[in-house]
Design a protein around this motif. Structure first.
Motif, mmCIF file in Angstrom:
data_model
loop_
_atom_site.group_PDB
_atom_site.id
_atom_site.type_symbol
_atom_site.label_atom_id
_atom_site.label_comp_id
_atom_site.label_asym_id
_atom_site.label_seq_id
_atom_site.Cartn_x
_atom_site.Cartn_y
_atom_site.Cartn_z
ATOM 1 N N VAL A 72 0.567 -1.493 0.037
ATOM 2 C CA VAL A 72 0.016 -0.241 0.284
ATOM 3 C C VAL A 72 0.587 1.910 -0.116
ATOM 4 C CG1 VAL A 72 -2.563 1.684 1.469
ATOM 5 C CG2 VAL A 72 -1.682 -1.716 1.146
ATOM 6 N N PHE A 73 1.261 1.786 -1.576
ATOM 7 C CA PHE A 73 2.076 2.970 -1.521
ATOM 8 C C PHE A 73 0.708 4.436 -1.443
ATOM 9 C CE2 PHE A 73 5.774 0.201 -2.026
ATOM 10 C CZ PHE A 73 6.336 0.160 -3.212
ATOM 11 N N LYS A 74 1.607 5.432 -1.142
ATOM 12 C CA LYS A 74 0.911 6.212 -1.242
ATOM 13 C C LYS A 74 0.579 6.780 -3.301
ATOM 14 C CE LYS A 74 1.017 8.360 2.921
ATOM 15 N NZ LYS A 74 -0.307 9.031 3.802
ATOM 16 N N SER A 75 -0.026 7.089 -3.064
ATOM 17 C CA SER A 75 -0.832 6.871 -4.653
ATOM 18 C C SER A 75 -1.849 8.678 -5.507
ATOM 19 C CB SER A 75 -2.240 5.984 -4.411
ATOM 20 O OG SER A 75 -2.702 5.871 -5.353
ATOM 21 N N TYR A 76 -0.888 9.118 -6.433
ATOM 22 C CA TYR A 76 -0.966 10.011 -6.401
ATOM 23 C C TYR A 76 -1.311 9.999 -8.128
ATOM 24 C CZ TYR A 76 1.468 11.324 -1.974
ATOM 25 O OH TYR A 76 1.575 11.255 -1.055
ATOM 26 N N ILE A 77 -1.601 8.292 -8.218
ATOM 27 C CA ILE A 77 -1.457 8.945 -9.629
ATOM 28 C C ILE A 77 -3.091 9.197 -10.536
ATOM 29 C CG2 ILE A 77 -2.214 6.502 -11.826
ATOM 30 C CD1 ILE A 77 -0.784 4.757 -9.224
ATOM 31 N N GLY A 78 -3.735 9.394 -9.581
ATOM 32 C CA GLY A 78 -5.158 10.282 -10.340
ATOM 33 C C GLY A 78 -6.057 9.180 -11.540
ATOM 34 N N LEU A 79 -6.387 9.942 -12.510
ATOM 35 C CA LEU A 79 -6.587 8.856 -13.481
ATOM 36 C C LEU A 79 -7.703 8.441 -13.149
ATOM 37 C CD1 LEU A 79 -3.881 7.127 -15.898
ATOM 38 C CD2 LEU A 79 -4.735 9.391 -15.749
ATOM 39 N N GLY A 80 -9.150 9.403 -12.708
ATOM 40 C CA GLY A 80 -10.363 9.420 -11.941
ATOM 41 C C GLY A 80 -10.233 7.860 -10.841
ATOM 42 N N ILE A 399 12.970 6.531 -6.978
ATOM 43 C CA ILE A 399 13.178 7.240 -5.406
ATOM 44 C C ILE A 399 12.343 7.141 -5.025
ATOM 45 C CG2 ILE A 399 13.949 9.391 -3.925
ATOM 46 C CD1 ILE A 399 15.846 10.277 -6.580
ATOM 47 N N ALA A 400 11.349 7.725 -5.735
ATOM 48 C CA ALA A 400 9.383 7.773 -4.881
ATOM 49 C C ALA A 400 9.857 5.857 -4.888
ATOM 50 C CB ALA A 400 8.545 7.630 -6.510
ATOM 51 N N GLU A 401 9.795 5.156 -5.570
ATOM 52 C CA GLU A 401 9.314 4.204 -4.675
ATOM 53 C C GLU A 401 9.919 3.357 -3.639
ATOM 54 O OE1 GLU A 401 9.073 1.663 -7.794
ATOM 55 O OE2 GLU A 401 7.567 2.488 -9.643
ATOM 56 N N LYS A 402 11.219 3.718 -3.896
ATOM 57 C CA LYS A 402 12.297 3.560 -2.208
ATOM 58 C C LYS A 402 11.508 3.821 -1.099
ATOM 59 C CE LYS A 402 15.958 5.978 -1.860
ATOM 60 N NZ LYS A 402 17.016 6.325 -2.129
ATOM 61 N N HIS A 403 10.721 4.864 -1.497
ATOM 62 C CA HIS A 403 9.924 5.406 -0.492
ATOM 63 C C HIS A 403 8.450 5.399 -0.860
ATOM 64 C CE1 HIS A 403 13.164 8.414 1.360
ATOM 65 N NE2 HIS A 403 13.227 8.792 -0.261
ATOM 66 N N ILE A 417 1.233 14.296 -11.473
ATOM 67 C CA ILE A 417 0.837 14.376 -9.360
ATOM 68 C C ILE A 417 -0.785 14.771 -9.515
ATOM 69 C CG2 ILE A 417 1.574 14.692 -6.858
ATOM 70 C CD1 ILE A 417 4.090 15.691 -8.711
ATOM 71 N N SER A 418 -1.732 13.863 -8.865
ATOM 72 C CA SER A 418 -2.960 14.031 -8.197
ATOM 73 C C SER A 418 -2.849 13.818 -6.706
ATOM 74 C CB SER A 418 -3.704 13.118 -9.042
ATOM 75 O OG SER A 418 -3.770 13.451 -10.279
ATOM 76 N N VAL A 419 -2.982 14.836 -5.619
ATOM 77 C CA VAL A 419 -3.338 14.494 -4.493
ATOM 78 C C VAL A 419 -4.415 14.636 -4.092
ATOM 79 C CG1 VAL A 419 -1.566 16.170 -4.232
ATOM 80 C CG2 VAL A 419 -3.825 17.220 -4.665
ATOM 81 N N ALA A 433 10.913 16.478 -0.942
ATOM 82 C CA ALA A 433 11.891 15.628 -0.870
ATOM 83 C C ALA A 433 11.982 14.812 -1.418
ATOM 84 C CB ALA A 433 11.782 14.861 0.582
ATOM 85 N N ILE A 434 11.333 14.014 -2.367
ATOM 86 C CA ILE A 434 11.281 12.733 -3.375
ATOM 87 C C ILE A 434 12.030 13.894 -4.638
ATOM 88 C CG2 ILE A 434 10.823 11.488 -5.359
ATOM 89 C CD1 ILE A 434 8.829 10.298 -2.405
ATOM 90 N N PHE A 435 11.471 14.603 -5.187
ATOM 91 C CA PHE A 435 12.250 15.826 -6.402
ATOM 92 C C PHE A 435 13.397 16.182 -5.822
ATOM 93 C CE2 PHE A 435 8.208 14.218 -7.476
ATOM 94 C CZ PHE A 435 7.481 14.496 -9.735
ATOM 95 N N ALA A 436 13.704 16.904 -4.984
ATOM 96 C CA ALA A 436 15.013 17.210 -4.438
ATOM 97 C C ALA A 436 15.969 16.468 -4.431
ATOM 98 C CB ALA A 436 14.830 18.055 -3.078
ATOM 99 N N GLU A 437 15.991 15.030 -3.972
ATOM 100 C CA GLU A 437 16.835 13.947 -4.404
ATOM 101 C C GLU A 437 16.941 13.985 -5.476
ATOM 102 O OE1 GLU A 437 17.730 9.284 -3.034
ATOM 103 O OE2 GLU A 437 16.283 10.800 -1.844
ATOM 104 N N ALA A 438 15.915 14.068 -6.793
ATOM 105 C CA ALA A 438 16.692 13.665 -8.235
ATOM 106 C C ALA A 438 16.234 14.769 -8.517
ATOM 107 C CB ALA A 438 13.994 12.924 -8.752
ATOM 108 N N THR A 439 16.305 15.698 -8.828
ATOM 109 C CA THR A 439 17.160 16.686 -8.865
ATOM 110 C C THR A 439 18.729 17.600 -8.687
ATOM 111 O OG1 THR A 439 15.815 18.487 -7.467
ATOM 112 C CG2 THR A 439 14.932 18.051 -9.933
ATOM 113 N N GLY A 440 19.243 16.565 -7.218
ATOM 114 C CA GLY A 440 19.897 17.097 -7.095
ATOM 115 C C GLY A 440 19.997 18.683 -5.805
ATOM 116 N N LYS A 441 19.156 19.041 -5.806
ATOM 117 C CA LYS A 441 18.888 20.545 -5.105
ATOM 118 C C LYS A 441 18.183 19.926 -3.258
ATOM 119 C CE LYS A 441 18.598 22.240 -9.248
ATOM 120 N NZ LYS A 441 17.009 22.978 -8.783
ATOM 121 N N GLU A 442 19.154 21.238 -2.684
ATOM 122 C CA GLU A 442 18.425 20.954 -1.510
ATOM 123 C C GLU A 442 17.097 21.129 -0.967
ATOM 124 O OE1 GLU A 442 19.424 22.985 3.165
ATOM 125 O OE2 GLU A 442 20.786 23.195 0.790
ATOM 126 N N SER A 443 16.501 20.037 -0.220
ATOM 127 C CA SER A 443 15.775 19.814 -0.070
ATOM 128 C C SER A 443 14.514 20.924 0.858
ATOM 129 C CB SER A 443 14.742 18.568 0.318
ATOM 130 O OG SER A 443 13.194 18.334 0.635
#
Length: 947
Positions: A72-80, A399-403, A417-419, A433-443
């Motif tokens: 049971v991952f956090k799901s932001y898939i959307g599509l209905g 990275i997302a699936e790792k989290h 990304i659907s909230v 934090a996931i996107f910061a890690e993926a882009t090499g930026k500070e979260s």
């Protein structure tokens, strides 16, 4: 007594009842009865190859362990499909309550007023949120609802002479991918040409009869469609809009933009995702199209005293009336889920829904702003809950699936990304934090939600909604719990007494089968989650498919169709694809016996087939010679035969193998309607009788509850030649190597409730499922024997036996002024729901007790029917003021100061002794259907507002 045997709990008659039942019927044993009922030439020669039965405890332990294989991952898939909060008060009091989930479709309105009110609340919610004039009482999912919208617009086009020959249907490229797949399936046999494109560059040519738009678009963009709809209307093109229900709390309703039809799913109104279903779809349209609407409409009327009452309006099972002229084969809704969604609106009210929608939008804006700071830009210029951002998809995914987070990856550099309602600030910070890690930026972290609005002022909703008292009165748990209980008390369900509906198989829905539906590892999985995250589901679904293959004798199964009618359509589309694959494009004739279910010709028409009706003989069997003549006459174009077995008349026809061979000899395939499969399991099967494909009603034979008219599941099982054509899904591929496009929106249809049938078969095993069939036949023949000296039984097998159901002929009672409807209503006073009325023969009752009812309950029902027969005998055509015509009798009648009837109050309310200890009171007197159709009211407004 083996107290841990599930079969002991599921099957009603006790060991010490059997000799009495055998003696009544006139047989020495159960085996003798089965020999006299099921033709020997189609009997299975060995037991079903199923696993040994589990006890209830073993099964629940097994299903919990299997559930742990689902991630049971956090799901932001959307599509209905979105994670939703199921209010605990609704989960406990409706979803988990047999008073709600074991009820039948509300055809007998007087004992379904609670459910009818709950569905009216749902219809009102849909009408007011969409801005439309009329809504139905739910459909199956968004994809099939969109297909029904296309069918409605195609049907009504002929009213405009300019559009008589228009056959093109525009589909916005913003449409959900699964919806597009269903539209492709439905359009092809109807001769509709889909044109997929950008709504901004659409040319509005005269070849188009309709269009469908997505609002918001599949990846979140919110478009203003008012100009498109206005231009379309100038060209006589009607427009459907597929909408997100929660967004309509904030966005201008499509109805206010001029839409002709609005569809969508109510899943995010408190319904778990359940790996794709069941969820109630909504369908709303203009008043002028009400006669072309699919499904059911709940309407307001009056009862015999002139008091407000509810009932189903407008000949809602249109396929039984129009048959091959029907535009839809919809016979099943998702009532239980619609009730939950409507109750979600009642619980939260307009202010609560605004709070939820504002919080979801604010979460999306906050996330968009935060990701922009990381250089991850949102390409949506306007959005409600979904952003589409530019980033390296492969990096983000790893990275997302790792989290334990799922997004939807549109392409290598675009991520959707659907909230949702469950999304917290903590969740937003995890995404950042996931996107910061993926882009090499500070979260960094956000601490509060943005107050910025990203919806243009021209698209902000200004109209009010849900102003009726019911949506503004029940916001505490105490209030809602009592309101739900008040409605439940008005409805007769299986937790009160047997519901002996022929062809509908209202059997026990065991608690052990139902419990897993509330487990988070099963109900919280998104249908488009990566397949490796749904290992438990994959194991369970494949095992269920194998179990159904064993039971039917076939080689392959698809669980995708989410109703019996959808199963019929899927089976015919597989046959159609088979013929096309062989170059037999001309094979389009479908033979259907005149006794067939009304959905059969409707399904065949939807599959683009030419329908030839064959005769039925006086004994109810198929006229083999007429069938032979028509099969030979049409042999060059013969596609299929649709046959119900045992027959709709409750008889095992001994000529069935001759019939199927005859079709094969003339180039056709045989579709077997599985409505009566409860008389076959373990004794014979569709493969043995020579069928090529069958559908199964898991909500009948395999114990999924009817839920007041849905959820249903209608899988098809097929032989080897049809396996390649089983349907697929555009996101999670399923089906065969020459798969047809989707039948329903989710890859495995209503996957969550498939757990029920998996549990049913797993706990019964081979001997248990076979005994269930045997005892269903035993119970039916016991009732037949008790009743046939009081009511003529229309059809019997060659040795005088019924299968699992029988038809009582009530037509002669017209001489006494008594109609079959009077008997149905009088049964309410005895505490029973009527059997199936006037189907398949007008003026009859079709009774099916199932295996779950015990001897005492069978006797109570028979005693009631025999008592009513005496009341019929006492009636005269001249005196209409009698106990049958006045039925049902309410508590108000019985306690009134005056009594104007020529029989006693006791005769009215307590005609037999057993009733006193467990009296069920209908809440209204007999409803006036004609008045309701003349004054159609389908929302919560008081009837005076429409008069």
């Amino acid at each position: 007594m083996k107290t841990d045997s599930f079969a002991l709990r599921h099957i009603g008659p006790r060991e010490n009842d059997l000799q009495h039942m055998f003696k009544t019927i006139g047989v020495e044993s159960l085996d003798q009865l089965i020999y006299e009922t099921v033709p020997d030439n189609i009997r299975l020669k060995k037991d079903l190859d199923l696993d040994a039965p589990m006890t209830e405890y073993e099964y629940l332990t097994h299903i919990q362990e299997l559930g742990k294989k689902n991630k049971v991952f956090k799901s932001y898939i959307g599509l209905g499909y979105h994670p939703a909060i199921v209010p605990a008060v609704i989960q406990r009091n409706i979803f988990e309550n047999p008073g709600w989930y074991t009820a039948y479709t509300p055809y007998q309105a007087e004992i379904a007023q609670g459910r009818l009110e709950a569905i009216l609340n749902y219809q009102t919610t849909i009408i007011e949120l969409t801005g439309m004039e009329i809504a139905n009482a739910s459909l199956l999912d968004e994809g099939t609802a969109a297909a029904e919208a296309m069918a409605l617009l195609f049907d009504v086009r002929t009213r405009d002479q300019k559009k008589n020959n228009a056959s093109k249907f525009f589909v916005s490229e913003e449409i959900l991918p699964q919806t597009l797949s269903v539209l492709q399936t439905r359009s092809t046999p109807k001769g509709i040409e889909l044109v997929i494109g950008n709504h901004e560059t659409f040319d509005f040519s005269t070849d188009f009869f309709g269009a469908i738009l997505q609002y918001p678009g599949k990846f979140g963009q919110v478009n203003d469609y008012a100009n498109f709809i206005a231009k379309a209307h100038e060209k006589e093109i009607k427009v459907a809009v597929a909408s997100d229900i929660l967004s309509l709390v904030k966005l201008t309703p499509p109805g206010e933009m001029g839409a002709d039809v609005v569809v969508g799913t109510s899943q995010r109104f408190g319904i778990p995702m359940g790996y794709g279903g069941p969820h109630a779809a909504f369908f709303a349209t203009k008043e002028e199209h009400k006669r072309s609407m699919p499904g059911r409409i709940i309407g307001v009327t009056i009862d015999a005293n002139g008091n407000r009452a509810l009932r189903m309006a407008l000949g809602t099972r249109e396929q039984h009336i129009k048959r091959e002229k029907a535009t839809s084969n919809i016979c099943t809704a998702q009532v239980l889920l619609a009730v939950m969604a409507g109750m979600y609106a009642v619980f939260h009210g307009p202010k609560g829904l605004k709070y939820i929608a504002n919080k979801v939008h604010a979460s999306a804006v906050t996330l968009s702003d935060a990701l922009n700071k990381l250089g991850v830009y949102n390409v949506n210029t306007s959005f409600f809950d979904t952003i589409a951002v530019k980033a390296d998809a492969s990096k983000v995914k790893a990275i997302a699936e790792k989290h334990e987070v799922n997004f939807f990856y549109i392409d290598g550099e675009t991520i959707s990304i659907s909230v949702n309602e469950t999304t917290s600030i903590s969740d937003l910070n995890q995404i950042i934090a996931i996107f910061a890690e993926a882009t090499g930026k500070e979260s960094f972290k956000v601490s509060e939600l943005s107050s910025t609005n990203n919806i243009p002022s021209s698209l902000e909703r200004t109209s009010t909604f849900l102003t009726h008292d019911v949506f503004n009165s029940h916001h505490s748990e105490s209030q809602l719990m009592r309101y739900i209980k008040k409605l439940e008390r008005k409805d007769l369900s299986l937790n009160h007494s047997m519901i002996s509906l022929g062809s509908c198989t209202m059997k026990l829905n065991a608690a052990a089968e139902m419990l897993p539906l509330s487990m988070a590892n099963w109900n919280s999985i998104h249908p488009f989650a990566p397949i490796e995250q749904a290992e438990g589901y994959q194991i369970m679904l494949k095992k269920l498919e194998h179990q159904l293959n064993v039971i039917t004798g076939f080689a392959g199964t698809t669980l995708q169709p989410n109703s019996g009618a959808q199963g019929e359509y899927a089976g015919l589309m597989a046959i159609r694809a088979y013929h096309l694959s062989r170059g037999d494009n001309h094979r389009n004739v479908c033979l259907i016996p005149s006794s067939a279910h009304g959905t059969n010709p409707a399904s065949a028409a939807m599959a683009g087939m030419t329908i030839i009706v064959t005769k039925t003989m006086e004994n109810g069997n198929i006229d083999v010679e007429d069938l032979r003549a028509k099969a030979i006459e049409h042999k060059d174009n013969l596609s299929a035969l649709m046959v119900t077995y045992p027959s709709t008349h409750g008889v095992f026809e001994s000529a069935i193998c001759e019939i199927t061979e005859l079709i094969h000899e003339n180039g056709g395939l045989v579709y077997m309607d599985g409505a009566n499969m409860n008389a076959q399991v373990g004794l014979t099967n569709p493969a043995t009788i020579g069928a090529d494909v069958c559908h199964l009603n898991l909500h009948k034979t395999f114990a999924i509850p009817h839920g007041g008219g849905g959820p249903g599941v209608g899988p098809i099982c097929v032989n080897e030649k049809l396996v390649p054509f089983l349907p697929t899904n555009p996101i999670i591929p399923t089906g065969g190597d020459q798969a047809i496009t989707a039948i329903s929106a989710a890859p495995y249809g209503s996957a969550l409730v498939c757990l029920i049938s998996y549990g049913y078969i797993s706990m019964l095993g081979s001997e248990g499922v076979t005994n269930a069939t045997k005892y269903a036949i035993l119970n039916a023949n016991y009732m037949k024997t008790r009743l046939e000296s009081h009511y003529p039984v229309l059809y019997s097998g060659e040795m005088g036996r019924a299968a699992h159901e029988m038809i009582l002929d009530c037509r002669a009672f017209k001489e006494k002024g008594i109609e079959v409807t009077d008997i149905a209503k009088r049964l309410m006073d005895y505490g029973f729901h009527a059997p199936t009325v006037s189907f398949p023969v007008a003026g009859t009752l079709m009774i099916e007790p199932t295996e779950s009812e015990d001897l005492a309950e069978l006797d109570r029902f028979c005693d009631a029917m025999i008592s009513i027969r005496k009341e019929i005998e006492a009636a005269t055509k001249e005196e209409t003021n009698n106990v049958l015509h006045n039925a049902p009798h309410t508590l108000n009648m019985l306690t009134a100061d005056t009594w104007v009837f020529p029989y006693t109050r006791e005769q009215a309310a307590y005609p037999l002794d057993y009733i006193a200890e467990n009296k069920f009171w209908p809440s209204v007197r007999r409803v006036d259907d004609a008045y309701g159709d003349r004054n159609l009211v389908c929302s919560c407004a008081p009837i005076e507002a429409y008069m």
